[in-house]
Design a protein around this motif. Structure first.
Motif, mmCIF file in Angstrom:
data_model
loop_
_atom_site.group_PDB
_atom_site.id
_atom_site.type_symbol
_atom_site.label_atom_id
_atom_site.label_comp_id
_atom_site.label_asym_id
_atom_site.label_seq_id
_atom_site.Cartn_x
_atom_site.Cartn_y
_atom_site.Cartn_z
ATOM 1 N N HIS A 135 0.813 -1.209 0.000
ATOM 2 C CA HIS A 135 0.000 0.000 0.000
ATOM 3 C C HIS A 135 0.857 1.274 0.000
ATOM 4 C CE1 HIS A 135 -3.498 -2.482 0.688
ATOM 5 N NE2 HIS A 135 -2.928 -3.013 1.759
ATOM 6 N N GLY A 136 2.166 1.136 -0.136
ATOM 7 C CA GLY A 136 3.041 2.299 -0.156
ATOM 8 C C GLY A 136 4.110 2.204 0.914
ATOM 9 N N ASN A 137 4.986 3.205 0.937
ATOM 10 C CA ASN A 137 6.078 3.244 1.899
ATOM 11 C C ASN A 137 5.748 4.187 3.046
ATOM 12 O OD1 ASN A 137 7.305 1.661 -0.047
ATOM 13 N ND2 ASN A 137 8.530 3.359 -0.896
ATOM 14 N N TYR A 138 6.216 3.870 4.221
ATOM 15 C CA TYR A 138 5.999 4.758 5.369
ATOM 16 C C TYR A 138 7.176 4.647 6.319
ATOM 17 C CZ TYR A 138 4.572 0.625 8.089
ATOM 18 O OH TYR A 138 4.544 -0.592 8.719
ATOM 19 N N LEU A 139 7.219 5.542 7.343
ATOM 20 C CA LEU A 139 8.362 5.658 8.245
ATOM 21 C C LEU A 139 7.933 5.310 9.676
ATOM 22 C CD1 LEU A 139 11.372 6.550 8.488
ATOM 23 C CD2 LEU A 139 10.493 8.836 9.031
ATOM 24 N N PRO A 140 8.085 4.054 10.104
ATOM 25 C CA PRO A 140 7.709 3.672 11.473
ATOM 26 C C PRO A 140 8.863 3.875 12.462
ATOM 27 C CG PRO A 140 8.259 1.714 10.244
ATOM 28 C CD PRO A 140 8.488 2.870 9.315
ATOM 29 N N MET A 141 9.375 5.093 12.586
ATOM 30 C CA MET A 141 10.492 5.375 13.483
ATOM 31 C C MET A 141 9.990 5.391 14.921
ATOM 32 S SD MET A 141 13.049 8.687 13.451
ATOM 33 C CE MET A 141 13.493 8.415 11.758
ATOM 34 N N ASP A 142 10.847 4.951 15.842
ATOM 35 C CA ASP A 142 10.446 4.900 17.243
ATOM 36 C C ASP A 142 10.262 6.318 17.780
ATOM 37 O OD1 ASP A 142 13.056 5.700 18.999
ATOM 38 O OD2 ASP A 142 13.634 4.651 17.140
ATOM 39 N N PRO A 143 9.347 6.486 18.756
ATOM 40 C CA PRO A 143 9.019 7.835 19.251
ATOM 41 C C PRO A 143 10.211 8.606 19.793
ATOM 42 C CG PRO A 143 7.398 6.233 19.990
ATOM 43 C CD PRO A 143 8.488 5.457 19.352
ATOM 44 N N GLY A 144 11.133 7.930 20.430
ATOM 45 C CA GLY A 144 12.280 8.642 20.989
ATOM 46 C C GLY A 144 13.128 9.276 19.911
ATOM 47 N N SER A 145 13.422 8.522 18.862
ATOM 48 C CA SER A 145 14.222 9.053 17.757
ATOM 49 C C SER A 145 13.480 10.203 17.062
ATOM 50 C CB SER A 145 14.538 7.951 16.744
ATOM 51 O OG SER A 145 15.265 6.911 17.348
ATOM 52 N N GLN A 146 12.151 10.029 16.921
ATOM 53 C CA GLN A 146 11.358 11.111 16.317
ATOM 54 C C GLN A 146 11.492 12.397 17.120
ATOM 55 O OE1 GLN A 146 7.278 10.200 15.423
ATOM 56 N NE2 GLN A 146 7.751 8.156 14.646
ATOM 57 N N GLN A 147 11.387 12.274 18.459
ATOM 58 C CA GLN A 147 11.466 13.465 19.297
ATOM 59 C C GLN A 147 12.845 14.119 19.207
ATOM 60 O OE1 GLN A 147 9.144 15.054 20.967
ATOM 61 N NE2 GLN A 147 7.581 13.572 20.293
ATOM 62 N N ASP A 148 13.886 13.313 19.096
ATOM 63 C CA ASP A 148 15.236 13.877 18.977
ATOM 64 C C ASP A 148 15.377 14.681 17.686
ATOM 65 O OD1 ASP A 148 15.911 12.711 21.368
ATOM 66 O OD2 ASP A 148 16.832 10.932 20.431
ATOM 67 N N VAL A 149 14.879 14.129 16.567
ATOM 68 C CA VAL A 149 14.977 14.828 15.279
ATOM 69 C C VAL A 149 14.149 16.114 15.306
ATOM 70 C CG1 VAL A 149 14.479 14.688 12.806
ATOM 71 C CG2 VAL A 149 15.435 12.706 13.998
ATOM 72 N N ILE A 150 12.946 16.033 15.848
ATOM 73 C CA ILE A 150 12.068 17.211 15.887
ATOM 74 C C ILE A 150 12.674 18.273 16.789
ATOM 75 C CG2 ILE A 150 9.798 18.070 16.591
ATOM 76 C CD1 ILE A 150 9.796 16.451 14.013
ATOM 77 N N ARG A 151 13.223 17.865 17.930
ATOM 78 C CA ARG A 151 13.807 18.835 18.863
ATOM 79 C C ARG A 151 14.990 19.552 18.224
ATOM 80 N NH1 ARG A 151 15.294 15.571 22.370
ATOM 81 N NH2 ARG A 151 13.284 15.393 23.455
ATOM 82 N N SER A 152 15.856 18.805 17.540
ATOM 83 C CA SER A 152 17.011 19.414 16.888
ATOM 84 C C SER A 152 16.572 20.368 15.781
ATOM 85 C CB SER A 152 17.919 18.323 16.314
ATOM 86 O OG SER A 152 18.982 18.885 15.584
ATOM 87 N N LEU A 153 15.589 19.945 15.001
ATOM 88 C CA LEU A 153 15.097 20.800 13.913
ATOM 89 C C LEU A 153 14.440 22.061 14.465
ATOM 90 C CD1 LEU A 153 14.451 21.404 10.976
ATOM 91 C CD2 LEU A 153 12.502 19.870 11.119
ATOM 92 N N GLN A 154 13.720 21.916 15.578
ATOM 93 C CA GLN A 154 13.034 23.078 16.151
ATOM 94 C C GLN A 154 14.043 24.097 16.670
ATOM 95 O OE1 GLN A 154 10.149 21.932 19.056
ATOM 96 N NE2 GLN A 154 8.986 23.833 18.837
#
Length: 677
Positions: free
Chosen positions: A599-618
């Motif tokens: 049904h397509g590609n998606y990104l099931p990244m773990d929540p901790g890694s997501q928060q680290d990327v978002i925090r750095s970008l912010q």
């Protein structure tokens, strides 16, 4: 070819034949009667049309009838001068008018020519010229009126298109009538010259070549010439009158006869006054018996006309009562209640002057310009904006709905101006604190008397209509992807087919359906990428849809094909762009977590890694906002789509670009790096 088409073609050929080949008198008589009949039909049609466009072929018909009459004039002149006869119709007309006195007959003919040329033809020409000028001058106003009704929701797109076409056809018709009236005038002048030549050269040929005595030559050639002139001028007079009727017809509910009788008799009491005046004339030496009869007829007509409205009102009331009864008994029709307007703009009662043209409001005109502006910027035809007042809102409040859901709201103070300053801390201007609705900037509502002072202090001062117009524009831009459905996509594809039929056929319906194309276009619009360059998008879809039917990937390929457009959208004047880059560690982390499914590609990244990327970008984005308004993140093409999906939930205003979406000559300046520990 149809018989009607053949008849017109044969008629034109016969006209040419008349100009070259001599015709016997009996054929000329037939053509003369046909000419009179056609002219009579033309004037009857002109009198029974409700509007000029119902007789749109009239300008061309004038040319053909004029050419037909001139052909007849040439043939009859040839017969008169060569044989001293031109058929039974001309001889009968001439003998009937002249009788035993050629001079009287000639005078009657001259009077008829003067009436046609100086009165009817001259007047029709002038009216045609003025009507053409006024029609062309009124076109922009009529077009704006159609656009205003369309934006107000009073008419549909189809009705607006029909009205625009009608306006264009009216302008073309009046312009054609202005030119056709010159044919009528030239025909009248040619008729006069031909008559004079027939008499002059007829007398010369009759006396010199045929040896006819002077008196007999005068009787013969004057009779034939007057007869020829009459059978030519009577149709010309009818066509000239028809021209005047058509170009002087104003808008009316019925034909000419209906309008004349109705409007002349709309004041029955005036007929009593006219009857009294005519009766008083009978007390003078004028015939008393005749004036009394006329006065009686006028008085009786006034009485009958005065009674008619009373009967009509009773009948109308009875019909209205019957309609109301039928409506009450009829089953309720709730289907119309299911329809939903794509875009709705509602406002409180205090903002009614904003949309009321009688009070100086120009909101309708502004929305027309907004739709045109967004069509150019986004390449999408924005649906009609339904405008209505809502008493449930606060007096100064307004809100914007898209597909029934509220997406924005705000408040306006019509007697104030909105003042915005980059530095609100140093605030020398007094006003009512507020927030600019489109971009969320701090602002103040100020009165008109301190407007100049605010501008001198560096404030940007905007009037309320401009505030709400900007807000509507920005909201529609942000939600443009919700406004493009399959129907709108089908319209864009049909428009593309007009100029690029092979390209459109290669993409749809196979391998991509309209729904697939709609998803690709919506994806581009959601990230504020214009789809106006539809041929380039379809070229990309034609190339890559054979490899994948994943609309997300196809959208990425389309973005890369639009690299020059995206570059121009974000690059600065010196061909440089300030961005936040993504570290190799973060890119590798995202690439390793991508999962592919049917049904397509998606990104099931773990929540901790997501928060680290978002925090750095912010953190990097907050630093970058000190230097520029738009935060741009640059990454590799392989992860751009997934990084956008990750960031979109937390920082939707951040722009995510890939290296392939920038032109090679762009100077990339890194202002920070997104990294994780």
């Amino acid at each position: 070819m149809k018989a009607s088409d053949l008849s017109v073609l044969i008629g034109v050929i016969l006209i040419i034949v008349m100009l070259v080949i001599p015709l016997p008198g009996w054929i000329l008589s037939i053509f003369i009667l046909v000419n009179i009949t056609l002219s009579l039909i033309v004037i009857l049609i002109a009198m029974n049309t409700h509007e000029p466009l119902q007789f749109s072929v009239f300008p061309t018909l004038i040319l053909l009838l004029t050419l037909f009459r001139l052909g007849l004039n040439v043939s009859t002149t040839r017969s008169i001068l060569s044989e001293a006869q031109a058929g039974g119709v001309i001889d009968t007309f001439g003998s009937f008018v002249i009788g035993n006195n050629p001079l009287v007959g000639f005078v009657v003919f001259v009077i008829l020519v003067i009436i046609n040329f100086l009165v009817i033809t001259k007047g029709s020409e002038r009216v045609s010229e003025v009507a053409a000028r006024f029609s062309l001058d009124a076109m922009p106003g009529k077009q704006m009126s159609v656009d205003a009704d369309l934006n107000a929701g009073l008419i549909s797109e189809k009705q607006a298109k029909e009205r625009r076409e009608k306006i264009e056809r009216e302008a073309d018709f009046h312009g054609s009538m202005d030119g056709a009236s010159k044919f009528v005038k030239g025909d009248a002048i040619a008729g006069i010259i031909i008559v004079l030549m027939n008499i002059l050269f007829g007398l010369i040929i009759g006396m010199v070549q045929m040896g006819i005595p002077f008196q007999e030559a005068v009787n013969t050639f004057v009779r034939l010439t007057v007869g020829d002139g009459l059978v030519s001028q009577i149709p010309a007079l009818l066509v000239s009158t028809a021209t005047g009727i058509v170009v002087t017809r104003a808008a009316g509910e019925g034909n000419l006869s209906n309008n004349v009788t109705r409007q002349l008799t709309q004041f029955p009491k005036l007929l009593y006054i006219a009857a009294g005046a005519v009766f008083l004339l009978g007390l003078t030496p004028i015939n008393f018996f005749l004036t009394t009869i006329i006065a009686t007829v006028l008085g009786f007509s006034g009485y009958m006309l005065q009674r008619a409205p009373e009967v009509s009102e009773v009948q109308a009331e009875e019909e209205e009562a019957a309609d109301e009864t039928a409506a009450m008994k009829a089953p309720e029709n709730v289907v119309d209640l299911l329809s939903m307007d794509p875009i709705e703009f509602e406002f409180g009662y205090a903002l009614i002057p904003l949309a009321d043209a009688n009070q100086g409001g120009d909101l309708l005109d502004r929305i027309i310009m907004i739709r045109r502006q967004l069509a150019i910027e986004l390449g999408l035809v924005i649906p009609v904006v339904r405008i209505r007042d809502n008493i449930q809102l606060q007096p100064n409040e307004y809100r914007l709905k898209i597909k029934g859901n509220e997406v924005a709201k705000g408040e306006l103070m019509l007697d104030h101006y909105l003042a915005m300053s980059p530095d609100m801390e140093d605030d020398p201007v007094d006003g009512i604190d507020t927030v600019e609705p489109a971009f969320g900037l701090p602002a103040k509502w100020i009165t008109e008397d301190i407007k100049d002072e605010a501008e001198l202090s560096g404030y940007t001062v905007v009037d309320p209509p401009s505030v709400v117009s900007t807000h509507i524009t920005e909201v529609i831009k942000r939600h443009a992807h919700r406004l493009i459905g399959r129907q709108e996509t089908k319209q864009l594809v049909d428009h593309l087919k007009e100029n690029y039929p092979i390209l459109a056929e290669e993409v749809t319906p196979d391998p991509l359906s309209i729904g697939d194309i709609q998803k690709v276009l919506a994806k581009l619009l959601k990230e504020n990428v214009s789809i106006r360059n539809l041929p380039v998008i379809f070229e990309t879809l034609a190339d890559f849809s054979k490899l994948t039917n994943d609309t997300e990937l196809l959208g990425e390929y389309a973005r890369q094909a639009l690299s020059s457009q995206i570059t121009e959208q974000f690059v600065q004047e010196d061909r440089s762009i300030k961005v936040i880059t993504v570290s190799g560690k973060v890119e590798k982390m995202i690439a390793e977590n991508i999962q592919q499914t049917e049904h397509g590609n998606y990104l099931p990244m773990d929540p901790g890694s997501q928060q680290d990327v978002i925090r750095s970008l912010q953190e990097e984005a907050e630093k970058m906002t000190l230097h520029q308004d738009t935060v741009i993140v640059l990454c590799s093409p392989a992860i751009r789509m997934y990084l956008k999906q990750l960031v979109d939930r937390f920082l939707p205003q951040v722009v995510i670009l890939s290296y392939n979406e920038l032109e090679p000559d762009v100077d990339v300046k890194s202002m920070g790096v997104v990294n994780v520990a």
